[in-house]
Design an enzyme around this catalytic site. Sequence first.
Site, PDB file in Angstrom:
ATOM      1  N   HIS A  56       0.872  -1.170   0.000  1.00  0.00           N
ATOM      2  CA  HIS A  56       0.000   0.000   0.000  1.00  0.00           C
ATOM      3  C   HIS A  56       0.911   1.223   0.000  1.00  0.00           C
ATOM      4  CE1 HIS A  56      -2.431  -3.018   2.244  1.00  0.00           C
ATOM      5  NE2 HIS A  56      -3.462  -2.456   1.652  1.00  0.00           N
ATOM      6  N   ASP A  65       2.246   1.788   3.436  1.00  0.00           N
ATOM      7  CA  ASP A  65       3.164   0.798   4.027  1.00  0.00           C
ATOM      8  C   ASP A  65       4.597   1.294   3.847  1.00  0.00           C
ATOM      9  OD1 ASP A  65       0.959  -0.855   4.366  1.00  0.00           O
ATOM     10  OD2 ASP A  65       1.391  -2.068   2.582  1.00  0.00           O
ATOM     11  N   MET A  90       2.865  -5.385  -7.732  1.00  0.00           N
ATOM     12  CA  MET A  90       1.548  -4.799  -7.478  1.00  0.00           C
ATOM     13  C   MET A  90       1.637  -3.693  -6.423  1.00  0.00           C
ATOM     14  SD  MET A  90      -0.896  -4.993  -4.833  1.00  0.00           S
ATOM     15  CE  MET A  90      -1.632  -6.427  -4.065  1.00  0.00           C
ATOM     16  N   GLU A  99     -10.853  -6.128  -5.841  1.00  0.00           N
ATOM     17  CA  GLU A  99     -10.895  -7.177  -4.811  1.00  0.00           C
ATOM     18  C   GLU A  99     -12.173  -7.069  -3.986  1.00  0.00           C
ATOM     19  OE1 GLU A  99      -7.392  -7.276  -2.365  1.00  0.00           O
ATOM     20  OE2 GLU A  99      -8.378  -8.453  -0.795  1.00  0.00           O
ATOM     21  N   LYS A 145     -14.937  -8.196  -0.999  1.00  0.00           N
ATOM     22  CA  LYS A 145     -14.998  -8.754   0.354  1.00  0.00           C
ATOM     23  C   LYS A 145     -16.401  -8.480   0.879  1.00  0.00           C
ATOM     24  CE  LYS A 145     -12.401  -8.831   4.718  1.00  0.00           C
ATOM     25  NZ  LYS A 145     -11.401  -8.168   5.568  1.00  0.00           N
ATOM     26  N   GLU A 165      -9.894 -13.321  -3.340  1.00  0.00           N
ATOM     27  CA  GLU A 165      -9.138 -13.735  -2.147  1.00  0.00           C
ATOM     28  C   GLU A 165      -9.829 -14.922  -1.495  1.00  0.00           C
ATOM     29  OE1 GLU A 165      -7.432 -10.907   0.587  1.00  0.00           O
ATOM     30  OE2 GLU A 165      -8.207 -12.033   2.304  1.00  0.00           O
ATOM     31  N   HIS A 221     -11.927 -14.153   1.670  1.00  0.00           N
ATOM     32  CA  HIS A 221     -13.146 -13.377   1.441  1.00  0.00           C
ATOM     33  C   HIS A 221     -14.248 -14.257   0.871  1.00  0.00           C
ATOM     34  CE1 HIS A 221     -10.485  -9.524   1.019  1.00  0.00           C
ATOM     35  NE2 HIS A 221     -10.309 -10.162   2.161  1.00  0.00           N
ATOM     36  N   ASP A 268      -5.253 -13.306  -4.253  1.00  0.00           N
ATOM     37  CA  ASP A 268      -4.812 -13.227  -2.854  1.00  0.00           C
ATOM     38  C   ASP A 268      -5.025 -14.585  -2.205  1.00  0.00           C
ATOM     39  OD1 ASP A 268      -4.075 -10.606  -3.096  1.00  0.00           O
ATOM     40  OD2 ASP A 268      -5.526  -9.810  -1.658  1.00  0.00           O
ATOM     41  N   ASP A 281     -12.193 -12.308  10.454  1.00  0.00           N
ATOM     42  CA  ASP A 281     -11.299 -12.267   9.284  1.00  0.00           C
ATOM     43  C   ASP A 281      -9.914 -12.782   9.702  1.00  0.00           C
ATOM     44  OD1 ASP A 281     -10.083 -11.585   6.910  1.00  0.00           O
ATOM     45  OD2 ASP A 281     -10.190  -9.425   7.250  1.00  0.00           O
ATOM     46  N   ASP A 337      -7.156 -14.426   7.928  1.00  0.00           N
ATOM     47  CA  ASP A 337      -5.902 -14.264   7.172  1.00  0.00           C
ATOM     48  C   ASP A 337      -4.875 -15.339   7.512  1.00  0.00           C
ATOM     49  OD1 ASP A 337      -6.625 -12.106   5.620  1.00  0.00           O
ATOM     50  OD2 ASP A 337      -5.844 -10.616   7.019  1.00  0.00           O
ATOM     51  N   ASP A 373      -1.782 -12.983   0.932  1.00  0.00           N
ATOM     52  CA  ASP A 373      -2.318 -11.884   1.739  1.00  0.00           C
ATOM     53  C   ASP A 373      -2.768 -12.460   3.073  1.00  0.00           C
ATOM     54  OD1 ASP A 373      -3.282  -9.582   2.730  1.00  0.00           O
ATOM     55  OD2 ASP A 373      -4.991  -9.391   1.374  1.00  0.00           O
TER      56      ASP A 373
HETATM   57  C1  GCO Z   1      -8.278  -7.341   3.846  1.00  0.00           C
HETATM   58  C2  GCO Z   1      -7.826  -7.257   2.397  1.00  0.00           C
HETATM   59  C3  GCO Z   1      -6.593  -6.410   2.233  1.00  0.00           C
HETATM   60  C4  GCO Z   1      -6.343  -6.054   0.785  1.00  0.00           C
HETATM   61  C5  GCO Z   1      -5.226  -5.062   0.675  1.00  0.00           C
HETATM   62  C6  GCO Z   1      -4.899  -4.745  -0.752  1.00  0.00           C
HETATM   63  O1  GCO Z   1      -9.060  -8.252   4.139  1.00  0.00           O
HETATM   64  O2  GCO Z   1      -7.874  -6.516   4.650  1.00  0.00           O
HETATM   65  O3  GCO Z   1      -7.621  -8.547   1.935  1.00  0.00           O
HETATM   66  O4  GCO Z   1      -5.495  -7.094   2.763  1.00  0.00           O
HETATM   67  O5  GCO Z   1      -6.037  -7.164   0.019  1.00  0.00           O
HETATM   68  O6  GCO Z   1      -5.594  -3.904   1.347  1.00  0.00           O
HETATM   69  O7  GCO Z   1      -5.700  -3.757  -1.227  1.00  0.00           O
HETATM   70 MN    MN Z   2      -6.631  -9.146   0.159  1.00  0.00          MN
HETATM   71 MN    MN Z   3      -8.518 -10.066   3.284  1.00  0.00          MN
END
Ligand code: GCO
Ligand code: MN
Ligand code: MN
Length: 388
Positions: free
Chosen positions: A56, A59, A90, A183, A185, A219, A222, A247, A257, A259, A289
């Site tokens: 980002h 970041d 990316m 993307e 979600k 993703e 998601h 992702d 969530d 991850d 991700d």
């Molecule tokens: C989440 C998302 C993020 C995005 C990232 C890229 O659930 O927080 O997956 O990780 O992928 O912000 O835009």
């Molecule tokens: Mn993501």
């Molecule tokens: Mn995510």
Amino acid sequence: MDDPFAPRPEHKFSFGLWTVGNRGRDPFGDPVRPRLSPIEIVELLEEVGAWGVNLHDNDLVPIDATPAERDRIVTEFAQACGTHGLKVPMVTTNLFTDPAFKDGAFTANDPAVRAFAVQKAMGAMDIGAELGATILVMWGGREGTETDGCRRPDVAVARLREAVNFLCEYSLARGYGYRFALEAKPNEPRGDIYMPTTGAYLGFIPTLDHPEMVGVNPEVAHVHMTGLNMTHAVGQAWEVGKLFHIDLNDQVIGRFDQDLRFGSANPKAAFWLVKFLEDVGYDGPRHFDAHAYRTEGIDGVKDFARGCMRTYLILKDKAARWNLDPEIQDLVSALDHPSHPAPPVGRYSDKGAAALRSYDVDRTALGSRELHYERLDQLTTDILLGVR
Ligand code: GCO
Ligand code: MN
Ligand code: MN
């Protein structure tokens, strides 16, 4: 002997600065890991064998950096990536952390927030272009609602379209060559996020001014949050040429969530996904991700990153075994053969319609055909569990 599951550059494994850099903060607890600078993260990614690093805007460049600071940071980061052999495939824009975006960014009611969001996305594209990125991910984390009294959802979609159209033109005007990957979600951090599924974005893309520049970034987590099938979402995107990025992570349905490390919660779903990507020859980045458990320190972060890549490569090897397994292939090749002669559907013609109308179908035979999916799935399970 060389480790057959060691990552190599041609695997195109990438991690976001925010993934291995995640400090383990959650809604209930403070960070458990030290902050790593972007350059320290690049060093870590080289050590574990990754190919790419994504980011980002913030970041890398703090939101309040001066133009001179921004230039120095980006230049130093580009040098570090060169030194450590990392690509930046990316970039993406943080349109969710700053309180200005508490009620959305591109879809916010306040035109000043929308202007700020587009300004920020242009800035992220500038950073990415300097670093060699050609994929722009757009994740609308705050583009949603808790109460639908705030705006009409069709208005939100129209605002999103305006922003994507504007940014496509910006990429063209600057000659950046970006491909946009949207993307989806369903929720978190908003109660409901607009464009909750990859399918929603696939419906939105043809309404854009430059649909050819825009694809999706599905993703795993998601899709699993809603109890849906990631491989199906990816398959639909692939079939229309829209799988611009992916992702990879994992998630147990119905939980927060998570991850999780790729393949750690649903290894069988991960297997079908890897098999699909490898079978069709997807050649984009395999981006993880995800982040390490909150119990981990820096060693654990390395274990996490290595684990994501290793699991992918193990599943890739299993997919190759599956494709070469004679018993599986006998079962699979039988599936596409008609049980008895039948006219093809094909493209419409009066002749074809007449042939289908007069087709003397044997419903009983069709309904009683054995498909042997129990056997097929058990053979798959045998492969996955390592006894075949
Ligand atoms: C989440 C998302 C993020 C995005 C990232 C890229 O659930 O927080 O997956 O990780 O992928 O912000 O835009
Ligand atoms: Mn993501
Ligand atoms: Mn995510």
